[in-house]
Design a protein around this motif. Sequence first.
Motif, PDB file in Angstrom:
ATOM      1  N   LEU A   1       7.602   4.112  -7.468  1.00  0.00           N
ATOM      2  CA  LEU A   1       6.433   3.514  -6.814  1.00  0.00           C
ATOM      3  C   LEU A   1       6.259   2.053  -7.215  1.00  0.00           C
ATOM      4  O   LEU A   1       5.851   1.219  -6.392  1.00  0.00           O
ATOM      5  N   VAL A   2       6.576   1.722  -8.467  1.00  0.00           N
ATOM      6  CA  VAL A   2       6.513   0.327  -8.907  1.00  0.00           C
ATOM      7  C   VAL A   2       7.515  -0.514  -8.124  1.00  0.00           C
ATOM      8  O   VAL A   2       7.212  -1.642  -7.693  1.00  0.00           O
ATOM      9  N   GLU A   3       8.715   0.040  -7.921  1.00  0.00           N
ATOM     10  CA  GLU A   3       9.734  -0.676  -7.146  1.00  0.00           C
ATOM     11  C   GLU A   3       9.288  -0.868  -5.700  1.00  0.00           C
ATOM     12  O   GLU A   3       9.493  -1.934  -5.107  1.00  0.00           O
ATOM     13  N   ILE A   4       8.668   0.173  -5.115  1.00  0.00           N
ATOM     14  CA  ILE A   4       8.203   0.072  -3.728  1.00  0.00           C
ATOM     15  C   ILE A   4       7.137  -1.009  -3.605  1.00  0.00           C
ATOM     16  O   ILE A   4       7.140  -1.823  -2.654  1.00  0.00           O
ATOM     17  N   ALA A   5       6.203  -1.052  -4.580  1.00  0.00           N
ATOM     18  CA  ALA A   5       5.109  -2.028  -4.527  1.00  0.00           C
ATOM     19  C   ALA A   5       5.619  -3.461  -4.637  1.00  0.00           C
ATOM     20  O   ALA A   5       5.013  -4.384  -4.073  1.00  0.00           O
TER      21      ALA A   5
ATOM     22  N   ILE B   1       5.972   1.519 -18.238  1.00  0.00           N
ATOM     23  CA  ILE B   1       6.529   1.561 -16.883  1.00  0.00           C
ATOM     24  C   ILE B   1       5.789   0.583 -15.973  1.00  0.00           C
ATOM     25  O   ILE B   1       6.383  -0.030 -15.072  1.00  0.00           O
ATOM     26  N   LEU B   2       4.492   0.430 -16.230  1.00  0.00           N
ATOM     27  CA  LEU B   2       3.658  -0.456 -15.390  1.00  0.00           C
ATOM     28  C   LEU B   2       3.710  -1.913 -15.837  1.00  0.00           C
ATOM     29  O   LEU B   2       2.905  -2.734 -15.372  1.00  0.00           O
ATOM     30  N   ALA B   3       4.633  -2.246 -16.735  1.00  0.00           N
ATOM     31  CA  ALA B   3       4.714  -3.630 -17.220  1.00  0.00           C
ATOM     32  C   ALA B   3       5.018  -4.617 -16.094  1.00  0.00           C
ATOM     33  O   ALA B   3       4.644  -5.792 -16.171  1.00  0.00           O
ATOM     34  N   ALA B   4       5.679  -4.140 -15.016  1.00  0.00           N
ATOM     35  CA  ALA B   4       6.024  -5.027 -13.886  1.00  0.00           C
ATOM     36  C   ALA B   4       4.840  -5.247 -12.950  1.00  0.00           C
ATOM     37  O   ALA B   4       4.973  -5.950 -11.942  1.00  0.00           O
ATOM     38  N   ILE B   5       3.692  -4.629 -13.259  1.00  0.00           N
ATOM     39  CA  ILE B   5       2.473  -4.805 -12.449  1.00  0.00           C
ATOM     40  C   ILE B   5       1.510  -5.682 -13.227  1.00  0.00           C
ATOM     41  O   ILE B   5       0.860  -5.225 -14.173  1.00  0.00           O
ATOM     42  N   PRO B   6       1.397  -6.988 -12.879  1.00  0.00           N
ATOM     43  CA  PRO B   6       0.511  -7.888 -13.634  1.00  0.00           C
ATOM     44  C   PRO B   6      -0.966  -7.560 -13.390  1.00  0.00           C
ATOM     45  O   PRO B   6      -1.357  -7.117 -12.303  1.00  0.00           O
ATOM     46  N   LEU B   7      -1.790  -7.776 -14.432  1.00  0.00           N
ATOM     47  CA  LEU B   7      -3.225  -7.485 -14.310  1.00  0.00           C
ATOM     48  C   LEU B   7      -3.988  -8.264 -15.373  1.00  0.00           C
ATOM     49  O   LEU B   7      -3.553  -8.381 -16.511  1.00  0.00           O
TER      50      LEU B   7
ATOM     51  N   VAL C   1       1.807  12.238  -9.538  1.00  0.00           N
ATOM     52  CA  VAL C   1       2.884  11.325  -9.909  1.00  0.00           C
ATOM     53  C   VAL C   1       3.099  11.410 -11.417  1.00  0.00           C
ATOM     54  O   VAL C   1       2.172  11.173 -12.195  1.00  0.00           O
ATOM     55  N   ASP C   2       4.317  11.761 -11.825  1.00  0.00           N
ATOM     56  CA  ASP C   2       4.632  11.785 -13.255  1.00  0.00           C
ATOM     57  C   ASP C   2       5.415  10.527 -13.618  1.00  0.00           C
ATOM     58  O   ASP C   2       5.726   9.688 -12.767  1.00  0.00           O
ATOM     59  N   ASP C   3       5.732  10.394 -14.896  1.00  0.00           N
ATOM     60  CA  ASP C   3       6.436   9.194 -15.350  1.00  0.00           C
ATOM     61  C   ASP C   3       7.863   9.114 -14.813  1.00  0.00           C
ATOM     62  O   ASP C   3       8.502   8.065 -14.879  1.00  0.00           O
ATOM     63  N   TYR C   4       8.377  10.244 -14.299  1.00  0.00           N
ATOM     64  CA  TYR C   4       9.717  10.225 -13.710  1.00  0.00           C
ATOM     65  C   TYR C   4       9.728   9.498 -12.364  1.00  0.00           C
ATOM     66  O   TYR C   4      10.655   8.741 -12.061  1.00  0.00           O
ATOM     67  N   ASN C   5       8.687   9.737 -11.552  1.00  0.00           N
ATOM     68  CA  ASN C   5       8.619   9.129 -10.210  1.00  0.00           C
ATOM     69  C   ASN C   5       7.831   7.826 -10.178  1.00  0.00           C
ATOM     70  O   ASN C   5       7.890   7.099  -9.183  1.00  0.00           O
ATOM     71  N   LEU C   6       7.096   7.531 -11.250  1.00  0.00           N
ATOM     72  CA  LEU C   6       6.301   6.302 -11.267  1.00  0.00           C
ATOM     73  C   LEU C   6       7.148   5.035 -11.105  1.00  0.00           C
ATOM     74  O   LEU C   6       6.739   4.115 -10.365  1.00  0.00           O
TER      75      LEU C   6
END
Length: 297
Positions: free
Chosen positions: A247-251, A132-138, A239-244
């Motif tokens: 938050l990625v979209e908001i960020a 799910i966090l793949a759209a957040i680069p690090l 925050v569970d994987d359903y709502n995560l």
Amino acid sequence: MELKELKKCNNCGAQLEPEQDGIIQCKYCGTVYSSDHPEDHDEVEVATLPADTTNNAKKSEIGSGAVFLILIFLTLLIFIIVAFVKSRVSLENDYPESVKLDTAVSSPKSIEEDKKQEGDKVEDPSLATLKILAAIPLDSKTFKKLYSRARKKRDEFSDNLAIYDPTSPQYTNVNAFYIYINKDSSDCNLRFCKQYVSDSWLNINEMIINTDGKNSTYSVSFNKGNSSNSFWEWSYDNVDDYNLPMLVEIANARKVKVKYSGDKYYDVVTINRVQKMALFRELQLYKGLLQQQLKKQ
């Protein structure tokens, strides 16, 4: 004719053995010949079969009776076995589902064992979250910098570590929209914080988050606090994987608004750039901590 010259029994014609003590007895018919009357076979001292022959006959009769009883026993045993097999087959045909169910219950298997037999692997929950966090680069350098700059607070009773973005508020009586990380010795999770302040109670019972035109409804329960001229309401939840993904979209969004709906009124609040950047940085930290956690396993 003398006794010693007698070779065959005059009665049955069987071969005679040599005399003993002046007597010859036919072992076949039992006729006795003596030296006084070697040819007179009418004077038979023993008209019955010899003792050995009589015993053999008795043994033969006994043996025949035993064989007969054994045959009866084997016949009954075969009949019982056939009857049992027929009844078993009939039971399985009448209740096939019950037989299958009993077999399944006697050898239970967990879902994990079934997957292993099918060649599938049970996925670690952290892997699903990282997808799910793949759209957040690090990268490692960014993670080290973010972690060193983060505000940290350790709970002296549970030894849990709370990790905040430096821009996140420390009090509940200010407007805020942020996340922080709650970390223990073996795991970490995100906490989603919503704070609303006004000059009167709104009694919030629902949030609608508009992310670049896309609406997401978020039902929450808010706590309340107030002073002489200020009223604030706040809500913190995991925050569970359903709502995560939300938050990625908001960020990553350009424009985000939140509609707080109350008993009678509602209010719309815009999430500013500073708040969105704080969300983004905290998601990066969260992703880095999950990656470290997987490496230790």
